[in-house]
Design an enzyme around this catalytic site. Structure first.
Site, PDB file in Angstrom:
ATOM      1  N   SER A  64       0.803  -1.235   0.000  1.00  0.00           N
ATOM      2  CA  SER A  64       0.000   0.000   0.000  1.00  0.00           C
ATOM      3  C   SER A  64       0.828   1.273   0.000  1.00  0.00           C
ATOM      4  O   SER A  64       0.299   2.358  -0.278  1.00  0.00           O
ATOM      5  CB  SER A  64      -0.931   0.031   1.214  1.00  0.00           C
ATOM      6  OG  SER A  64      -1.963  -0.904   1.064  1.00  0.00           O
ATOM      7  N   LYS A  67       0.519   3.382  -3.003  1.00  0.00           N
ATOM      8  CA  LYS A  67      -0.625   4.263  -3.279  1.00  0.00           C
ATOM      9  C   LYS A  67      -0.225   5.733  -3.282  1.00  0.00           C
ATOM     10  O   LYS A  67      -0.840   6.553  -3.979  1.00  0.00           O
ATOM     11  CB  LYS A  67      -1.727   4.036  -2.235  1.00  0.00           C
ATOM     12  CG  LYS A  67      -2.343   2.652  -2.308  1.00  0.00           C
ATOM     13  CD  LYS A  67      -3.219   2.379  -1.088  1.00  0.00           C
ATOM     14  CE  LYS A  67      -3.809   0.989  -1.125  1.00  0.00           C
ATOM     15  NZ  LYS A  67      -4.494   0.644   0.146  1.00  0.00           N
ATOM     16  N   TYR A 189      -3.134  -2.479 -10.562  1.00  0.00           N
ATOM     17  CA  TYR A 189      -3.096  -2.297  -9.107  1.00  0.00           C
ATOM     18  C   TYR A 189      -2.275  -3.394  -8.414  1.00  0.00           C
ATOM     19  O   TYR A 189      -1.465  -3.119  -7.515  1.00  0.00           O
ATOM     20  CB  TYR A 189      -4.528  -2.276  -8.571  1.00  0.00           C
ATOM     21  CG  TYR A 189      -4.638  -2.121  -7.083  1.00  0.00           C
ATOM     22  CD1 TYR A 189      -4.375  -0.896  -6.464  1.00  0.00           C
ATOM     23  CD2 TYR A 189      -5.003  -3.196  -6.274  1.00  0.00           C
ATOM     24  CE1 TYR A 189      -4.484  -0.753  -5.084  1.00  0.00           C
ATOM     25  CE2 TYR A 189      -5.111  -3.058  -4.905  1.00  0.00           C
ATOM     26  CZ  TYR A 189      -4.848  -1.833  -4.313  1.00  0.00           C
ATOM     27  OH  TYR A 189      -4.947  -1.699  -2.955  1.00  0.00           O
ATOM     28  N   TYR A 240      -4.795   3.521   7.696  1.00  0.00           N
ATOM     29  CA  TYR A 240      -6.095   2.875   7.865  1.00  0.00           C
ATOM     30  C   TYR A 240      -6.833   3.518   9.037  1.00  0.00           C
ATOM     31  O   TYR A 240      -6.819   4.742   9.172  1.00  0.00           O
ATOM     32  CB  TYR A 240      -5.919   1.360   8.052  1.00  0.00           C
ATOM     33  CG  TYR A 240      -5.001   0.757   7.025  1.00  0.00           C
ATOM     34  CD1 TYR A 240      -5.400   0.644   5.689  1.00  0.00           C
ATOM     35  CD2 TYR A 240      -3.731   0.349   7.369  1.00  0.00           C
ATOM     36  CE1 TYR A 240      -4.556   0.108   4.733  1.00  0.00           C
ATOM     37  CE2 TYR A 240      -2.880  -0.200   6.421  1.00  0.00           C
ATOM     38  CZ  TYR A 240      -3.294  -0.315   5.104  1.00  0.00           C
ATOM     39  OH  TYR A 240      -2.459  -0.840   4.165  1.00  0.00           O
ATOM     40  N   VAL A 258       1.149  -3.703   4.004  1.00  0.00           N
ATOM     41  CA  VAL A 258       1.100  -4.997   4.701  1.00  0.00           C
ATOM     42  C   VAL A 258       2.366  -5.821   4.522  1.00  0.00           C
ATOM     43  O   VAL A 258       2.517  -6.871   5.146  1.00  0.00           O
ATOM     44  CB  VAL A 258      -0.107  -5.865   4.278  1.00  0.00           C
ATOM     45  CG1 VAL A 258      -1.404  -5.230   4.703  1.00  0.00           C
ATOM     46  CG2 VAL A 258      -0.086  -6.160   2.801  1.00  0.00           C
TER      47      VAL A 258
END
Lengths: 304, 304, 304, 304
Positions: A64, A67, A189, A240, A258
């Site tokens: 992530s 991103k 992605y 998150y 992660v």
């Protein structure tokens, strides 16, 4: 004058024998096999000095963390319309990321939750000629290192098991907030998430956010205002449903993945990348969070 | 003694020139092209008498009405475990059917919402040798009419645009509540919804629910207890978020579909199928709801 | 060297004749009667310099801005347990603050939403001998100005119409997260919100957050760590569901109130208080938000 | 011809020594002290025959069962506007009854959840001269028994601890869906819930719903249509988030209360009241649910 090498060595020493290291992500074999004992830190000052300790030179899956990089690539190319398709507010509720999409007509809360990152991926798939290659080259240029690559096994494993992401992409498509085919967007992605970097490379990749957008790119650099805004989004949405906790305990803009990597930064001063594969209950690197907390406590360097 | 022919003729007369007929479903061309002027009613008493009026003999797409039939086929074959995988409570909130899945760990609220029907579809795909053919034969046998068929264009259009259903199926898969491939389950599901029937055939198909499960099937009949329970689910969950309204205004177990069909029944007495393609805001046939309301008001026949 | 007086004069000039000024809060007469033409700015540097323009010297109701001050008073007195009773995460959803309480067992998301501020009020009611007087004296001491006072008419009007706050307090009580009587906690809460200040007083009150907790208090000062953490909470939670937008556009920790006041700060540098009574759709001062956005754009001073 | 006495005696025999009887409501002392061993059944046919077994003649607190009776009293007096202020849909989600109010602008989902019953209470407080006395007289008249009374200790205990109801009432007030003072509405509400009845009295009270509205009232009787609609609401909403389960397992309109009473009915045939104080996890009488399930299984009498 802070002795940064001593600071990160002390943190490494404090944490390296920690018994409770969290759980390594195990939903795909490639992540499950990583040794939980790894712990690396790489600190990079804006003046070019670097400090490193532990497993700072091993590659890991950035997941992530990517991103932020897709957002940084897309924003200068699509500055007018990007914020029409994704919002900038914290998502608040971990338990129902899809329900928020439903309540809010397919506009993801921010570009750092999965649904938002899928919209950014869709934008890049629309804008780029060879989306995967072009994004990889962007990352190689930002880091100034042509060896950075996708781990294709990771991408393939994600493709085979990423049902939640398929659900999110189809829901976005149902709301008309995805231009391209669901499979094409997800292919992109899963590859962006499967990029591998070392802590050293990651601290380099994020220098632009600490440096008002400036980096070694020749085109498509972030403006100072765009860099500032991405920092704001990292601060409010980067962890998150633990974003508030991270702002509270660490006080730096940052992003976790992660794979166990976390990168954070203090504008005008430094970037820092930490890697430890064990995750806490919220999916953030357990020792990584502790390392950064110790770092800002010991150095008193935070945005607050 | 009620003069049923007069009752339904009166209703047809009352409604046939209604100007405000709702909107025909237009998300696929095959549904959008249906003439909104159609209005058919077919009433079938348990003693075999039938009464019909208007366009009772034209075929239409049964869509969600099929969910009751897949449930009826699956329940006798899988009686122990079916209710472990789908609940029997009304869903309450129209706006967040996926969020309920998230909150409730992938167990759909009931078998008549899309997510629940996908679980039933998955069960049939697991149990049947040739799922689509076997289910079609089941329906043909229930109605005792071998001409009933899928509209393959409708099924294909749904496949190309059914992003919400892809999202739901992938979310179920992510929660481990789908055994088969998402694409296989959806292929079955889009076909079950694409079956075409007339009002006459539909009133026949539902006779088993009014008759304690008994019908012309030689095997796999519903037990009286199973038929009773499906009736309960139709009453509480058969009309999306308008189930309470339908119970309140009409007072019969029933099921609607976006093709404009509604079928309802009074146990021990009758089934009634109504078709008018225009839908109200909740996705139920606008004139169909009014026709059934007039029917129970005029005949005083309801479960309450 | 920035010419701050010129900066704020320019901003005042840019905005003072703006036609679209938002809507003045009108749920109680005392707020509804305020002249929407008011616009004041007061900037206070840590070195003691101050700069002011417009209606900086008129009193207004600080309303929710008081939530930061009650938190600052309570935290040093109750450092261990406060974070057991209220969390530090953004609330995300504007539309259902009470439902979050229900989902999360009566632990408010953060101390700057109403439910969280009620828990802080409850803590102060438990700890203080004369809660209202003691808190007022705390504020007077922080600002070093004994003339600061409650507007008792405002407090009374809130008491008569604050049904949402009664609902929140009773729900907290139902979950066991309120020690004192609902009425006592609300009486305190309505008074804290009814404190009146000028922009000059407000910029003084928040100096402690820019100054690592240090201020003119002799006891109960915030520690540097506590000040840092309150800043983090202001950044992530200070503007209702517009917190991400404020971080994105302005990039400073801050807090707004429905009286039209906003206060923000840059650690180690300055505090700034702005007042314009017209509110935007999210309940934040419309011109106040614009003034601060212009300020950080013109001065390039933000945490990001 | 069914031997009803034998049926209910068999059920009583099956259940009377059951070890697992659920938990008696203990949030107020008056309910906590009830002996969990109690088990009573009273069946009343429309032709006047009655059958009883066990503790059918002991008084218990009817609690939420009263919500059907206030609705029955209010509806004929306020037929036009009542359904503008409360809806008729199942609530679906147990966990967030207040959040539904927030999402739906203060219109409760149905009159049998607490928020909806508070709106009905408000309507009666507006319409009646002496609300508590007038409603008690209504109940006495319906049952034709002037000894029915409030348990004032129960009402007082509810008043002292009913924070959730205070929260709901204040939220309704905030949305403008409560005309009277919160305290007056709650005083009425706590009294209506504190009425005590025996199974025999309760089966009598509900005869009107099985009898198209007709009962021993001289004025303000329900019309057949109104009785039918209240039955529909009981079926879809009478058992909190277990309404679907009750429809599925029992198949009768009915209503439960935390005092352990359940009353159910088959239109045109009978009413049945069951009392056992131990509750299941959803707050419905554990043995009461089982008794009714056995009753409809043994007699095959249900609406489905």
């Amino acid at each position: 004058m802070i002795d940064f090498q001593n600071v990160i060595d002390t943190i490494h020493h404090n944490l390296k024998d920690e018994v409770f290291r969290g759980l390594v992500a195990n939903y795909i074999p490639e992540l499950a096999d990583i040794d939980a004992q790894n712990l690396g830190i790489h600190l990079r000052l804006l003046d070019g000095q670097t400090f490193a300790t532990g497993d700072w030179n091993k590659k890991f899956s950035i997941q992530s963390v990517s991103k932020v990089l897709t957002l940084a690539m897309a924003l200068p190319m699509y500055p007018e319309n990007l914020w029409q398709r994704v919002d900038v507010e914290p998502s608040g509720n971990p338990f129902n990321h899809l329900s928020l999409l439903e309540l809010e007509n397919g506009i993801p809360r921010n570009p750092l939750i999965n649904a938002g990152a899928l919209v950014i991926a869709d934008i890049l798939v629309s804008l780029l000629k060879n989306p995967k290659e072009d994004f990889l080259n962007y990352v190689r240029n930002v880091v100034d290192d042509p060896t950075i690559a996708f781990n294709l096994k990771v991408a393939e494993s994600e493709r085979l098991t990423g049902y939640n992401n398929y659900a999110a992409a189809n829901l976005l498509k149902a709301y008309g907030n995805l231009e391209n085919d669901v499979d094409d967007v997800l292919d992109f992605y899963f590859h962006q998430c499967a990029i591998e970097m070392t802590c050293e490379q990651l601290s380099k990749a994020f220098i632009m956010f600490a440096n008002h957008g400036a980096c070694c790119l020749k085109t498509n650099q972030l403006s100072p205002s765009q860099a500032k805004r991405i920092n704001a989004i990292m601060l409010t949405c980067g962890f998150y449903d633990e974003a508030g906790e991270f702002a509270f305990e660490v006080g730096l803009p940052g992003k976790s993945g992660v794979g166990g990597g976390i990168v954070a930064l203090l504008p005008n001063h430094f970037t820092i990348a930490v890697w430890s594969p064990g995750l806490n209950m919220k999916g953030n690197s357990l020792l990584g969070m502790q390392a950064l907390e110790q770092f800002t406590t010991m150095t008193k360097l935070s945005i607050f």
